[in-house]
Write an enzyme that holds these catalytic residues in place. Structure first.
Site, PDB file in Angstrom:
ATOM      1  N   ASP A 107       0.812  -1.228   0.000  1.00  0.00           N
ATOM      2  CA  ASP A 107       0.000   0.000   0.000  1.00  0.00           C
ATOM      3  C   ASP A 107       0.843   1.276   0.000  1.00  0.00           C
ATOM      4  OD1 ASP A 107       0.545  -0.918   2.639  1.00  0.00           O
ATOM      5  OD2 ASP A 107      -0.838   0.584   3.427  1.00  0.00           O
ATOM      6  N   ILE A 130       2.327 -10.184   1.648  1.00  0.00           N
ATOM      7  CA  ILE A 130       1.831 -11.405   2.293  1.00  0.00           C
ATOM      8  C   ILE A 130       0.634 -11.061   3.175  1.00  0.00           C
ATOM      9  CG2 ILE A 130       4.059 -12.574   2.256  1.00  0.00           C
ATOM     10  CD1 ILE A 130       4.190 -12.046   5.335  1.00  0.00           C
ATOM     11  N   ASP A 133      -3.744  -7.220   2.296  1.00  0.00           N
ATOM     12  CA  ASP A 133      -4.615  -6.138   2.770  1.00  0.00           C
ATOM     13  C   ASP A 133      -4.762  -4.982   1.771  1.00  0.00           C
ATOM     14  OD1 ASP A 133      -2.070  -5.113   2.944  1.00  0.00           O
ATOM     15  OD2 ASP A 133      -2.118  -4.718   5.099  1.00  0.00           O
ATOM     16  N   GLY A 174       1.256  -9.391  10.022  1.00  0.00           N
ATOM     17  CA  GLY A 174      -0.019  -8.701   9.807  1.00  0.00           C
ATOM     18  C   GLY A 174       0.078  -7.362  10.515  1.00  0.00           C
ATOM     19  N   ARG A 175       0.611  -6.400   9.770  1.00  0.00           N
ATOM     20  CA  ARG A 175       0.959  -5.097  10.348  1.00  0.00           C
ATOM     21  C   ARG A 175      -0.269  -4.364  10.878  1.00  0.00           C
ATOM     22  NH1 ARG A 175       5.200  -1.189  10.206  1.00  0.00           N
ATOM     23  NH2 ARG A 175       6.493  -3.016  10.089  1.00  0.00           N
ATOM     24  N   ARG A 268       3.827 -20.621  26.296  1.00  0.00           N
ATOM     25  CA  ARG A 268       5.024 -20.322  25.523  1.00  0.00           C
ATOM     26  C   ARG A 268       4.659 -19.528  24.270  1.00  0.00           C
ATOM     27  NH1 ARG A 268       9.543 -23.431  26.809  1.00  0.00           N
ATOM     28  NH2 ARG A 268       9.310 -24.154  28.945  1.00  0.00           N
ATOM     29  N   HIS A 274       9.983 -13.596   9.753  1.00  0.00           N
ATOM     30  CA  HIS A 274      10.293 -13.577   8.323  1.00  0.00           C
ATOM     31  C   HIS A 274      10.238 -14.940   7.649  1.00  0.00           C
ATOM     32  CE1 HIS A 274      11.825  -9.738   9.797  1.00  0.00           C
ATOM     33  NE2 HIS A 274      11.431  -9.306   8.609  1.00  0.00           N
ATOM     34  N   ARG A 277       7.806 -15.095   4.997  1.00  0.00           N
ATOM     35  CA  ARG A 277       8.029 -14.365   3.751  1.00  0.00           C
ATOM     36  C   ARG A 277       9.090 -14.994   2.864  1.00  0.00           C
ATOM     37  NH1 ARG A 277       8.597  -8.239   5.511  1.00  0.00           N
ATOM     38  NH2 ARG A 277      10.682  -8.543   4.702  1.00  0.00           N
TER      39      ARG A 277
HETATM   40  O1  F6P Z   1       4.084  -5.572   5.109  1.00  0.00           O
HETATM   41  C1  F6P Z   1       4.389  -6.900   5.103  1.00  0.00           C
HETATM   42  C2  F6P Z   1       5.086  -7.287   6.347  1.00  0.00           C
HETATM   43  O2  F6P Z   1       5.325  -8.641   6.170  1.00  0.00           O
HETATM   44  C3  F6P Z   1       4.352  -6.986   7.643  1.00  0.00           C
HETATM   45  O3  F6P Z   1       3.424  -7.952   8.037  1.00  0.00           O
HETATM   46  C4  F6P Z   1       5.480  -6.870   8.626  1.00  0.00           C
HETATM   47  O4  F6P Z   1       5.171  -6.043   9.730  1.00  0.00           O
HETATM   48  C5  F6P Z   1       6.541  -6.235   7.809  1.00  0.00           C
HETATM   49  O5  F6P Z   1       6.336  -6.661   6.490  1.00  0.00           O
HETATM   50  C6  F6P Z   1       7.912  -6.559   8.326  1.00  0.00           C
HETATM   51  O6  F6P Z   1       8.864  -6.273   7.364  1.00  0.00           O
HETATM   52  P1  F6P Z   1      10.378  -5.867   7.643  1.00  0.00           P
HETATM   53  O7  F6P Z   1      10.843  -6.716   8.766  1.00  0.00           O
HETATM   54  O8  F6P Z   1      11.056  -6.158   6.367  1.00  0.00           O
HETATM   55  O9  F6P Z   1      10.384  -4.436   7.999  1.00  0.00           O
END
Ligand code: F6P
Length: 344
Positions: A107, A130, A133, A174-175, A268, A274, A277
């Protein structure tokens, strides 16, 4: 004789499984079908501002379909945050004779791409994240891969949680939206799912866990999106990345502490981070990314601008980048309610 078009392509923001498949789609379609030239821009907007480019032909993109990451590199640099907008990109565009730019990004990247389009640079967007959104498209490539990885992880966490009579909090990416949490949670049979779109009450989550244990189950899995609001009183370290953007990750620890305190069950945490991703995209994401790359090349060569290639049902269609950037798309109530039917 008409000179062939020159298409620039860049990948910006966090990487995402399927980026190489999109690049392969753009390059193959543009060069083989449209007889265009393709200039790859290195490390996202950074390369456009700094003039770091490489030419790309069919041979350069052979063998990359299933590879994670991006052969072009990526960064979170942004021409409107770290430069002077179009002015800071103009030299590279002119030097390389770029007629249109294919921008593969999330975005934030698409918002900057829209501004460049408004300032006169022809741009076609490809939605990438990923997190799934982005507005205007039913789904983004990379999401399926991330969900597969997260639900595999939940299966594994469930067996060790059961062996040790533990609660395990699984934190997924999921930011600002909880798509991965909800899909992976449903697929993995989560006992509770916390997402940024929904307020939660830790007492209620603790009661779900306690009730499950009263019914004879000795373990529980709670899936948490990294972007949920931390529980009241939790002290979270504020971190930023090299480009000044907030770094998330770790809220699961505060939630686990709150649950353990309330239930007295050993709790726990596993922060997937990552791993969601990285690596090879699923077949679904390879196909989707290839289709988006081909469509983006078609629109770029045709001189379309300010559009994003999107999925609507089974079709790839152009949508306006204004629509894509109008809001960040969250999990709808019906889907969350379906997930919640299985809690406990
Ligand atoms: O925007 C995608 C995303 O995977 C988010 O869910 C996550 O917060 C962010 O990227 C983390 O990316 P980086 O660690 O590269 O800053």
């Amino acid at each position: 004789m008409a000179t062939s078009k020159v298409i620039g392509v860049l990948t910006a923001g966090g990487d995402c499984p399927g980026l190489n498949a999109v690049i392969r789609g753009v390059v193959t379609r543009a060069t083989e079908v449209h007889d265009a030239e393709v200039v790859g821009i290195m490390n996202g907007w950074e390369g456009l501002m700094g003039g770091h480019t490489r030419s790309l032909d069919r041979d350069d993109v052979r063998g990359i379909l299933g590879r994670g990451g991006t052969i072009l590199g990526t960064s979170r640099m942004d021409p409107y945050v770290h430069g002077s907008g179009y002015e800071s990109c103009e030299r590279t565009v002119q030097r390389n004779g770029i007629d249109a730019l294919v921008v593969i990004g999330g975005d934030g990247t698409l918002r900057s791409a829209l501004r460049l389009a408004e300032e006169g640079l022809p741009v076609v967007g490809v939605p990438k994240t990923i997190d799934n959104d982005i507005n205007g498209t039913d789904v983004t490539f990379g999401f399926d891969t991330a969900v597969q990885i997260a639900s595999d992880a939940i299966d594994r966490l469930a067996s060790t949680a059961e062996a040790h009579n533990r609660v395990i909090v699984c934190e997924v990416m999921g930011r600002t939206k909880g798509w991965i949490a909800v899909y992976a949670g449903i697929a993995g049979g989560a006992d509770a799912i916390l997402i940024p779109e929904r307020d939660y009450d830790l007492d209620e989550v603790a009661e779900i866990v306690r009730a499950r244990h009263r019914r004879g189950k000795s373990y529980s899995i709670v899936v948490v999106a990294e972007g949920v609001t931390p529980p009241e009183g939790a002290v979270m370290e504020e971190k930023t990345d090299a480009f000044g953007f907030a770094r998330l990750g770790g809220v699961g620890y505060a939630i686990a502490a709150g649950l353990e305190e309330r239930t007295s069950f050993e709790t726990r945490v596993s922060v997937l981070g990552h791993i969601q991703r990285g690596g090879t995209p699923t077949a679904f994401d390879r196909v989707l990314a290839s289709r988006l790359g081909v469509a983006a090349a078609d629109y770029a060569v045709a001189g379309e601008t300010g559009v994003m290639v999107a999925v609507r049902g089974t079709q790839i269609v152009p949508v306006s980048m204004e629509e894509a950037c109008a809001e960040v798309r969250g999990v709808d109530d019906a889907l969350f309610d379906t997930a919640a039917s299985f809690f406990g």
